[in-house]
Structures are given as C-alpha cells and as structure tokens.
Design an enzyme around this catalytic site. Structure first.
Site, PDB file in Angstrom:
ATOM      1  N   LYS A   1       0.844  -1.195   0.000  1.00  7.76           N
ATOM      2  CA  LYS A   1       0.000   0.000   0.000  1.00  7.76           C
ATOM      3  C   LYS A   1       0.887   1.257   0.000  1.00  7.76           C
ATOM      4  O   LYS A   1       2.068   1.180  -0.281  1.00  7.76           O
ATOM      5  CB  LYS A   1      -0.967  -0.042   1.178  1.00  7.76           C
ATOM      6  CG  LYS A   1      -1.828  -1.331   1.214  1.00  7.76           C
ATOM      7  CD  LYS A   1      -2.957  -1.352   0.185  1.00  7.76           C
ATOM      8  CE  LYS A   1      -3.576  -2.708  -0.057  1.00  7.76           C
ATOM      9  NZ  LYS A   1      -4.331  -3.281   1.048  1.00  7.76           N
TER      10      LYS A   1
HETATM   11  C1  PLP Z   1      -5.343  -4.343   1.414  1.00  2.52           C
HETATM   12  C2  PLP Z   1      -6.789  -4.113   1.511  1.00  2.52           C
HETATM   13  C3  PLP Z   1      -7.544  -4.447   2.639  1.00  2.52           C
HETATM   14  C4  PLP Z   1      -6.978  -5.223   3.786  1.00  2.52           C
HETATM   15  O1  PLP Z   1      -5.855  -4.645   4.302  1.00  2.52           O
HETATM   16  P1  PLP Z   1      -5.003  -5.394   5.427  1.00  2.52           P
HETATM   17  O2  PLP Z   1      -4.251  -4.279   6.080  1.00  2.52           O
HETATM   18  O3  PLP Z   1      -4.103  -6.340   4.684  1.00  2.52           O
HETATM   19  O4  PLP Z   1      -5.924  -6.102   6.334  1.00  2.52           O
HETATM   20  C5  PLP Z   1      -8.875  -4.098   2.671  1.00  2.52           C
HETATM   21  N1  PLP Z   1      -9.457  -3.472   1.643  1.00  2.52           N
HETATM   22  C6  PLP Z   1      -8.776  -3.163   0.522  1.00  2.52           C
HETATM   23  C7  PLP Z   1      -9.490  -2.450  -0.576  1.00  2.52           C
HETATM   24  C8  PLP Z   1      -7.432  -3.488   0.418  1.00  2.52           C
HETATM   25  O5  PLP Z   1      -6.765  -3.206  -0.712  1.00  2.52           O
END
Ligand code: PLP
Length: 390
Positions: A188
């Site tokens: 991210k």
């Molecule tokens: C990555 C992601 C999540 C989950 O994130 P984590 O921190 O890995 O639990 C939820 N929603 C979206 C749209 C994502 O891209």
C-alpha cells in the site's frame, strides 16, 4: 521480477524501529498514540485508532456502527475480500453494488437503483462501504447524500487512498462518512508491515473502536460500572479483540508518513509516464477525476480485447515471463467460492465481471526506476503483439 508494488525503506525507517526495540515498550507504549496523532493531523480527522490491519479496522468499524445479525452491508465487488468479510464477522449479510467501469469504483447510478429496490423490499443496508479503488476517491458527496436520504452509515475503505484528496480535503477526514479505513500493508502507500487505522470525526465511535481493539477492556474509571477495586483494576465492558498495533509498527509508520507526499508525487510521475507510453496501444487506463487527487496505489490497464489477438491470460503470462510482476485487481468478490456458497453467481454484477476479464495491474511504486518502467512497456508491447516500434 519487477513486482507490481513494493515498500520503500530508508535508514531513517530502520533507525526508528531500532529505537523502539531498545526502549521499554515494544507495544502499548508511546509510539502508537504518536502515530495516531500524526495521521489524524495529516488527514484532518479528530480521531484515529491504530490497529493490526485494515481488516481489523473494518471489523471494529462495523461493530462500532452497530452491524449485527439481520443487517445488510453493501460494498463493491471489485475489492479485496476483506471489504465484504468484515460484515460477515458481525453476523450481518453482504450484498454488492456494481461498479462504474471507467473508475472501478462503486457506481452511484447502481447504488441509487439498488437503494430504491431495497426500500420497497425493506432490505435497506445498515452500512455501505465504498472502496476508493486504485486510490481514486469515490463520489463521496453523492454517497453521503444517499446515506442521509436512506439512513445508512458509511465506512470508506481507503486502503488504497492514504494521502489522496477528495475535493481538496484529505482522504480520511471522513467529512462525508462515519469512519475511514487505511491499510499499511507493504504494497500500500505507506507501510507498518501489517497495520491499519480507522479515522472518524465522531468521538463516541472512536471510543468504541478503542475499546474493541483491546478486548473491550477499559482502565478509565469514568467508564466503569463501579468504583475501581484498586489501582490494578480494569473492566471488560464489551467483547473485544487483540487488534493492537505494536510500537515497532507505529514507529515505522510515523517515519514513513514523513515521505507520504513524496511517495504519491512519484506515483503520479510514473502514472503520467505510463499514460504517454501507452498512447496508441489497444489499452485504456482508468479515469482520474478532476475534483480529486488519487493516491495511485494501482495503475490498472484495461485491455481492449476486441482489438488484440491474444487473451488477457496470454498477456499476463508473457509479461511474467519477461520479468514483469503484473497482477490482477481484483477477482470479483461475489465469484469467490465462499460467496458463491452464500448464493451469489456469475451474472450478478456484470460490469464488475467484464472489468475483471480486461484488467492487468502494471508495476507502480516509488522506487520503480525509469529503466524498469521502460522494461514494463517493452514487455507489454510484445505481449500485445504490438512489436517494439509499432
Ligand atoms: C489491502 C486491503 C484491505 C486489507 O488490508 P489489510 O491491512 O491487509 O488487512 C482491505 N481493503 C482493501 C481495498 C485493500 O486493498
């Protein structure tokens, strides 16, 4: 292999984590509230609750908004499964709103017609979870107006959108929603390895989420059912979880936050470079809205399958062969076997399904070099059968 996304870690990041490791508190120390305050300030939201993942944040956000058995929660089918699973954790039922294929975001027209139908059937949602797909904010003003008209709450899944702007306001400010969620997974925008955060303008929701992230336990005498038995005393007021972020993670996040603007402007440079290098190829990229600033977590290509003689799978495999770690975001959630077992089927959300068949995510992350980007485009041209100079 050039990955589709990766973290950028500097000596300053390493030093920040090391300092925590050498301090008294590895968890439940001062770094977590410091990181929360910094994100809250940056995003112009009065409250921020750091947790162990965005998935955990989505879960406690749903609980804080009262989601439970008998309730409906709606999200987008083009998202990571966590956006939908959070409702099921609470015993609620999930449904999806089809997408706008130009952005991959929840379609407002589809949302309107689904709300009209649900009102007739008495199945209006308790919560709607729009996902800022690829980092591009959804039309939050429209969603907010509908939430007022139909009486549902809104959680922004802003996992892709940390550092983005919607009409000049930071994503996470939650002006048009109840709660916004960030993910700090390494692919991210900024990372804490695993980690997430829930931001809100509502102090009662913030308190509820703080309680739920740590077993439903309070040490605040004002919240207790009776006078404390002594200085050791705490009370469990609700059934919570251990969803805490550690101080090592928070220190990393705080150090990363200092480079957030830099990360996003580099992502924009890369995206603009892709836009120009892709001109003339039988592909389209997603629309970037004028009224907002995408965090550009993903650079999605839509293949014009009627203009090429190869399949998406062939393009994908040829690019992987050429050392380019392309990805597909996302397999529509309703087509996952688990969701099919709940009654969803192919054909339920045709725009999402068609989108899925066309898409490939190209590498985009701050440390992607110009040479690597060139390599991506060469591999793509070859995979599409467009030759090096076509
Ligand atoms: C990555 C992601 C999540 C989950 O994130 P984590 O921190 O890995 O639990 C939820 N929603 C979206 C749209 C994502 O891209």
């Amino acid at each position: 292999m050039i990955p589709y996304g990766r973290q950028s870690i500097t000596d300053a990041d390493i030093q920040a984590v090391k300092e925590v490791l050498q301090s008294d508190f590895l968890t439940q120390g001062p770094a977590v509230p410091r990181f929360e305050a910094a994100v809250a300030l940056r995003c112009d939201a009065p409250h921020a609750v750091a947790v162990s993942s965005a998935t955990a944040a989505l879960h406690i956000a749903c609980l804080a908004l009262g989601v439970g058995p008998g309730d409906w929660v709606w999200t987008s089918p083009i998202t990571f499964v966590a956006s939908a699973n959070c409702a099921l954790y609470c015993g609620a039922r999930v449904d999806f709103v089809d997408i706008d294929p130009e952005t991959g975001n929840m379609s407002i027209d589809e949302l309107v017609s689904k709300l009209e139908a649900a009102e007739r059937l008495g199945t209006l949602p308790k919560v709607v979870i729009p996902v800022h797909f690829s980092g591009q904010p959804c039309d939050m003003k429209a969603i907010h107006a509908l939430s007022q008209q139909y009486g549902f709450s809104v959680i922004e899944d802003a996992s892709h959108a940390v550092g983005g702007l919607y009409e000049g306001t930071a994503v996470g400010a939650s002006v048009y929603s109840d709660i916004s969620i960030f993910s700090f997974h390494p692919v991210k925008i900024i990372t804490t390895a695993e980690g997430g955060m829930a931001l809100t303008r509502n102090s009662a929701l913030a308190e509820k989420m703080q309680l739920l992230r740590t077993h439903g336990i309070t040490r605040n005498a004002e919240e207790m059912s009776k006078a404390p038995d002594g200085p050791w005393y705490y009370e469990q007021l609700d059934l919570g979880f251990n969803y805490r972020m550690t101080d090592m993670q928070a220190a990393l996040g705080l150090s990363q936050l200092a480079r957030l603007d830099q990360f996003i402007s580099r992502r924009h440079e890369i995206a603009e470079q892709y836009d120009s290098l892709l001109a003339g190829l039988p592909v389209a990229s997603l629309r970037r809205e004028e009224n907002s600033y995408s965090a550009l977590h993903l650079y999605i290509l839509k293949l014009n399958l009627s203009r090429i003689s190869v399949t998406r799978r062939e393009v994908f495999e040829a690019m992987r062969q050429a050392g380019v770690g392309v990805q597909v975001h996302y397999i529509p959630v309703h087509l996952q076997p688990f969701y099919r077992n709940l009654g969803f089927k192919k054909g339920d959300f045709p725009a999402a399904e068609k989108f899925y068949e066309q898409i490939i995510s190209l590498p985009i992350y701050p440390t992607l070099s110009d040479d690597e980007q060139e390599q991506v485009i060469i591999a793509l041209r070859e995979a599409l059968g467009c030759g090096a100079d076509a």
